[in-house]
Design a protein around this motif. Structure first.
Motif, PDB file in Angstrom:
ATOM      1  N   LEU A  89       0.830  -1.204   0.000  1.00  0.00           N
ATOM      2  CA  LEU A  89       0.000   0.000   0.000  1.00  0.00           C
ATOM      3  C   LEU A  89       0.863   1.253   0.000  1.00  0.00           C
ATOM      4  N   TRP A  91       0.085   5.754   0.284  1.00  0.00           N
ATOM      5  CA  TRP A  91      -0.982   6.686   0.641  1.00  0.00           C
ATOM      6  C   TRP A  91      -1.625   7.338  -0.570  1.00  0.00           C
ATOM      7  N   LEU A  94      -3.701   4.834  -2.422  1.00  0.00           N
ATOM      8  CA  LEU A  94      -4.929   4.551  -1.684  1.00  0.00           C
ATOM      9  C   LEU A  94      -5.973   5.626  -1.935  1.00  0.00           C
ATOM     10  N   CYS A  95      -5.562   6.893  -1.949  1.00  0.00           N
ATOM     11  CA  CYS A  95      -6.508   7.979  -2.221  1.00  0.00           C
ATOM     12  C   CYS A  95      -7.107   7.846  -3.620  1.00  0.00           C
ATOM     13  N   TRP A 178      -4.841   2.510   7.658  1.00  0.00           N
ATOM     14  CA  TRP A 178      -4.853   3.029   6.293  1.00  0.00           C
ATOM     15  C   TRP A 178      -6.177   3.669   5.922  1.00  0.00           C
ATOM     16  N   LYS A 179      -7.292   3.132   6.379  1.00  0.00           N
ATOM     17  CA  LYS A 179      -8.588   3.729   6.044  1.00  0.00           C
ATOM     18  C   LYS A 179      -8.784   5.038   6.799  1.00  0.00           C
ATOM     19  N   GLY A 182      -6.062   7.533   5.639  1.00  0.00           N
ATOM     20  CA  GLY A 182      -6.239   7.706   4.197  1.00  0.00           C
ATOM     21  C   GLY A 182      -7.434   8.579   3.869  1.00  0.00           C
ATOM     22  N   CYS A 186      -7.218  12.042   1.858  1.00  0.00           N
ATOM     23  CA  CYS A 186      -8.033  12.189   0.646  1.00  0.00           C
ATOM     24  C   CYS A 186      -8.844  13.481   0.709  1.00  0.00           C
TER      25      CYS A 186
END
Length: 320
Positions: A89, A91, A94-95, A178-179, A182, A186
């Motif tokens: 992963l 960042w 992920l966005c 991460w969620k 993230g 975002c």
């Protein structure tokens, strides 16, 4: 659970029958199916099938899921560990994945909370048509750190959008890291000044570290400030990252920052709206129950408020 050295295990009887399973009356086992496990005792080395009854085993068995069957068809369940997820992963990627997900139908979301004093069990279920289903179970026990145990624990299950079958088990702490951070990054990439030069992190706990990583990827040239109620914790935090320093005067730090991101578990406002300046981006992610909040009413009245989901914020957190 168990008492006096006896483990008590309960699995539903959902799988097919198997005649090769031991049916010795010495054990409270039947030939109906439940969950297949590897046993540590030679006498139980063949696959066990646990019926929908509580087993009172005088000798503990080390349970390791090896397969799950549904109506005679073997199911493959992927297990994603924290280490595996970390290695695959980043960042900004992920966005971008979040952005693609937001192009799909809006998720159906439902939360269930159970409380015991300051302890919380949160079950959050989400279903995106065409993508799949996810169920996140989180336990928050604020007093655990006093005993050197994690405050937050849980698990995440993914289910097939087509069949409803369990397809993956994901490490809870991987998803939380991460969620959570993230989502914050975002939003900041869309709402904050692109030339933000100073970012204040409020709270030097686990989430604070995740925020430092995430915002560091999104704003690599920014200077970072870290504030924590315990100054020594903030100082230790700052030593772990470049271009990061601890601060003690919170109002002054807020006034100097382009972005303020807060990840505390406070039940009383940590940030005052009187400290904010026009154009600042204030990121609040700590509150998750109605008796928790990180800013006062003045902060909300002076701001344009954005949420990631009405279903998980309105009447769910103290600010709203």
């Amino acid at each position: 659970m168990g008492d006096r050295g006896r483990d008590i295990i309960d699995f539903p009887d959902t799988s097919p029958h198997r005649k090769r399973v031991s049916d010795d009356e010495a054990y409270d086992l039947g030939q109906g199916a439940g969950l297949y496990v590897n046993a540590t005792q030679d006498s139980l080395a063949s696959p066990l099938v646990i019926t929908h009854r509580c087993l009172h085993l005088r000798l503990p068995i080390h349970l390791i899921p090896v397969s799950i069957e549904e109506r005679g068809h073997q199911m493959s369940v992927v297990q994603i560990s924290f280490e595996e997820g970390q290695a695959n992963l980043d960042w900004l990627g992920l966005c971008q994945a979040f952005d693609r997900g937001h192009q799909l139908p809006r998720a159906e979301i439902s939360d269930t909370f159970l409380y015991r004093g300051g302890d919380t069990l949160l079950n959050r279920s989400a279903w995106i048509d065409g993508l799949g289903l996810a169920v996140k179970c989180a336990t928050v026990f604020p007093h655990n750190p006093k005993n050197n145990r994690p405050m937050i624990n849980g698990g995440v299950s993914l289910f097939s959008d087509e069949t409803g079958a369990l397809t993956a088990l994901i490490d809870f702490h991987l998803v939380t890291k991460w969620k959570t951070a993230g989502d914050s990054l975002c939003a900041a990439l869309k709402l904050a000044r692109r030339n933000a030069k100073r970012i204040l992190i409020v709270g030097a706990g686990t989430v604070g570290h995740s925020l430092r990583e995430a915002y560091g990827a999104g704003f690599p040239d920014a200077e970072f400030l870290i504030w924590n109620r315990t100054a020594t914790t903030a100082e230790a935090f700052a030593k772990q990252y470049p271009n990061t320093r601890a601060v003690q005067d919170l109002p002054s730090a807020v006034a100097s920052a382009d972005i303020v991101t807060s990840g505390t578990m406070s039940t009383t406002p940590v940030l005052s709206g009187d400290w904010f300046l026009p154009g600042q981006h204030i990121d609040l992610i700590g509150a998750y129950r109605p008796d928790m909040r990180e800013v006062d009413d003045q902060a909300l009245l002076r701001s344009s408020v954005f949420v990631d989901s009405y279903a998980t914020t309105l009447e769910h957190i103290g600010e709203l």
